[in-house]
Scaffold this motif. Structure first.
Motif, PDB file in Angstrom:
ATOM      1  N   ILE A  39       0.837  -1.206   0.000  1.00 29.57           N
ATOM      2  CA  ILE A  39       0.000   0.000   0.000  1.00 29.57           C
ATOM      3  C   ILE A  39       0.873   1.258   0.000  1.00 29.57           C
ATOM      4  N   SER A  40       1.899   1.270   0.826  1.00 31.24           N
ATOM      5  CA  SER A  40       2.717   2.485   0.952  1.00 31.24           C
ATOM      6  C   SER A  40       3.556   2.762  -0.286  1.00 31.24           C
ATOM      7  N   ILE A  41       3.962   1.740  -1.017  1.00 27.49           N
ATOM      8  CA  ILE A  41       4.769   1.994  -2.217  1.00 27.49           C
ATOM      9  C   ILE A  41       3.929   2.668  -3.299  1.00 27.49           C
ATOM     10  N   PHE A  92      -1.582  21.841 -11.507  1.00 26.59           N
ATOM     11  CA  PHE A  92      -1.254  21.016 -10.349  1.00 26.59           C
ATOM     12  C   PHE A  92      -2.194  21.311  -9.185  1.00 26.59           C
ATOM     13  N   ASN A  93      -2.697  20.254  -8.540  1.00 24.09           N
ATOM     14  CA  ASN A  93      -3.600  20.370  -7.406  1.00 24.09           C
ATOM     15  C   ASN A  93      -2.794  20.169  -6.122  1.00 24.09           C
ATOM     16  N   SER A  94      -2.477  21.255  -5.445  1.00 23.32           N
ATOM     17  CA  SER A  94      -1.594  21.158  -4.280  1.00 23.32           C
ATOM     18  C   SER A  94      -2.295  20.552  -3.062  1.00 23.32           C
ATOM     19  N   SER A  95      -3.606  20.717  -2.935  1.00 23.21           N
ATOM     20  CA  SER A  95      -4.281  20.127  -1.771  1.00 23.21           C
ATOM     21  C   SER A  95      -4.299  18.598  -1.876  1.00 23.21           C
ATOM     22  N   LEU A  96      -4.507  18.075  -3.077  1.00 27.91           N
ATOM     23  CA  LEU A  96      -4.436  16.623  -3.273  1.00 27.91           C
ATOM     24  C   LEU A  96      -3.028  16.118  -3.000  1.00 27.91           C
ATOM     25  N   TYR A  97      -2.039  16.873  -3.444  1.00 26.41           N
ATOM     26  CA  TYR A  97      -0.644  16.508  -3.204  1.00 26.41           C
ATOM     27  C   TYR A  97      -0.342  16.447  -1.706  1.00 26.41           C
ATOM     28  N   GLN A  98      -0.833  17.411  -0.947  1.00 25.25           N
ATOM     29  CA  GLN A  98      -0.583  17.426   0.501  1.00 25.25           C
ATOM     30  C   GLN A  98      -1.251  16.251   1.197  1.00 25.25           C
ATOM     31  N   ARG A  99      -2.470  15.907   0.768  1.00 25.70           N
ATOM     32  CA  ARG A  99      -3.168  14.763   1.384  1.00 25.70           C
ATOM     33  C   ARG A  99      -2.452  13.456   1.079  1.00 25.70           C
ATOM     34  N   ILE A 100      -2.039  13.264  -0.161  1.00 25.95           N
ATOM     35  CA  ILE A 100      -1.360  12.018  -0.524  1.00 25.95           C
ATOM     36  C   ILE A 100       0.025  11.958   0.105  1.00 25.95           C
ATOM     37  N   LYS A 101       0.684  13.107   0.208  1.00 27.20           N
ATOM     38  CA  LYS A 101       1.996  13.137   0.850  1.00 27.20           C
ATOM     39  C   LYS A 101       1.882  12.765   2.325  1.00 27.20           C
ATOM     40  N   PHE A 102       0.842  13.224   3.000  1.00 30.33           N
ATOM     41  CA  PHE A 102       0.642  12.841   4.402  1.00 30.33           C
ATOM     42  C   PHE A 102       0.442  11.337   4.521  1.00 30.33           C
ATOM     43  N   GLN A 103      -0.339  10.756   3.621  1.00 27.04           N
ATOM     44  CA  GLN A 103      -0.579   9.310   3.670  1.00 27.04           C
ATOM     45  C   GLN A 103       0.727   8.548   3.431  1.00 27.04           C
ATOM     46  N   ALA A 104       1.508   9.002   2.459  1.00 29.14           N
ATOM     47  CA  ALA A 104       2.767   8.321   2.150  1.00 29.14           C
ATOM     48  C   ALA A 104       3.735   8.396   3.326  1.00 29.14           C
ATOM     49  N   VAL A 105       3.863   9.563   3.915  1.00 32.63           N
ATOM     50  CA  VAL A 105       4.803   9.729   5.031  1.00 32.63           C
ATOM     51  C   VAL A 105       4.334   8.953   6.258  1.00 32.63           C
ATOM     52  N   SER A 106       3.049   9.030   6.570  1.00 26.68           N
ATOM     53  CA  SER A 106       2.559   8.315   7.761  1.00 26.68           C
ATOM     54  C   SER A 106       2.643   6.803   7.581  1.00 26.68           C
ATOM     55  N   LEU A 107       2.332   6.297   6.397  1.00 24.71           N
ATOM     56  CA  LEU A 107       2.472   4.857   6.165  1.00 24.71           C
ATOM     57  C   LEU A 107       3.937   4.429   6.189  1.00 24.71           C
ATOM     58  N   ILE A 109       6.323   5.895   7.977  1.00 21.06           N
ATOM     59  CA  ILE A 109       6.725   5.911   9.389  1.00 21.06           C
ATOM     60  C   ILE A 109       6.225   4.657  10.103  1.00 21.06           C
ATOM     61  N   LEU A 110       4.976   4.287   9.843  1.00 24.46           N
ATOM     62  CA  LEU A 110       4.439   3.063  10.445  1.00 24.46           C
ATOM     63  C   LEU A 110       5.211   1.835   9.968  1.00 24.46           C
ATOM     64  N   LEU A 111       5.568   1.812   8.702  1.00 25.47           N
ATOM     65  CA  LEU A 111       6.338   0.691   8.154  1.00 25.47           C
ATOM     66  C   LEU A 111       7.713   0.592   8.811  1.00 25.47           C
ATOM     67  N   ILE A 112       8.377   1.715   8.980  1.00 29.75           N
ATOM     68  CA  ILE A 112       9.693   1.712   9.628  1.00 29.75           C
ATOM     69  C   ILE A 112       9.568   1.287  11.090  1.00 29.75           C
ATOM     70  N   LEU A 113       8.531   1.755  11.765  1.00 28.90           N
ATOM     71  CA  LEU A 113       8.307   1.359  13.155  1.00 28.90           C
ATOM     72  C   LEU A 113       8.065  -0.145  13.271  1.00 28.90           C
ATOM     73  N   LEU A 114       7.248  -0.702  12.402  1.00 31.04           N
ATOM     74  CA  LEU A 114       6.996  -2.148  12.440  1.00 31.04           C
ATOM     75  C   LEU A 114       8.242  -2.956  12.073  1.00 31.04           C
ATOM     76  N   LEU A 115       9.037  -2.462  11.133  1.00 28.86           N
ATOM     77  CA  LEU A 115      10.293  -3.144  10.803  1.00 28.86           C
ATOM     78  C   LEU A 115      11.257  -3.108  11.991  1.00 28.86           C
ATOM     79  N   PHE A 116      11.295  -1.989  12.675  1.00 35.74           N
ATOM     80  CA  PHE A 116      12.130  -1.887  13.865  1.00 35.74           C
ATOM     81  C   PHE A 116      11.683  -2.890  14.927  1.00 35.74           C
TER      82      PHE A 116
END
Length: 121
Positions: A39-41, A92-107, A109-116
């Protein structure tokens, strides 16, 4: 899309759980990490593509193809509308970019935490 980023994040986690339960042979942490990675990729690749478009990388190519099309296939285009069409970075739609960027970064971070957790514990 969802306006609330946390509801959208929880939807992504539910989608991850669904992929985990459907496609995993064994129900363990490693297979959940793999499902979360799938999902995160998708989000990470989308964010990188949108960042490239935002920077104007494809503007020259788009303008060149529009000019080539107008020269090769001459239409009665007296106003040369291809010059006035907005380039990809201008649409370019910057609000869509910000929402997707938040999802990518949060997923991510969760992936790195679970790998740790997986490799330490």
């Amino acid at each position: 899309m969802f306006k609330n980023k946390w509801k959208f994040f929880s939807l992504n986690l539910l989608l991850t759980l669904l992929i985990f339960f459907i496609f995993s042979a064994d129900y363990n942490l490693l297979n959940f990490i793999n499902s979360l990675f799938y999902i995160s990729i998708i989000y990470f690749t989308t964010v990188l593509l949108m960042y490239t478009i935002k920077g104007g990388f494809f503007d020259g190519v788009t303008f060149g193809f529009r000019r080539f099309n107008s020269i090769m296939f001459k239409r009665n285009d007296y106003l040369e509308e291809w010059r006035e069409k907005p380039l990809p970075s201008e649409k370019f739609n910057s609000s869509l970019y910000q929402r997707i960027k938040f999802q990518a970064v949060s997923l991510l971070i969760l992936l790195i935490l679970l790998l740790f957790i997986y490799y330490i514990i």
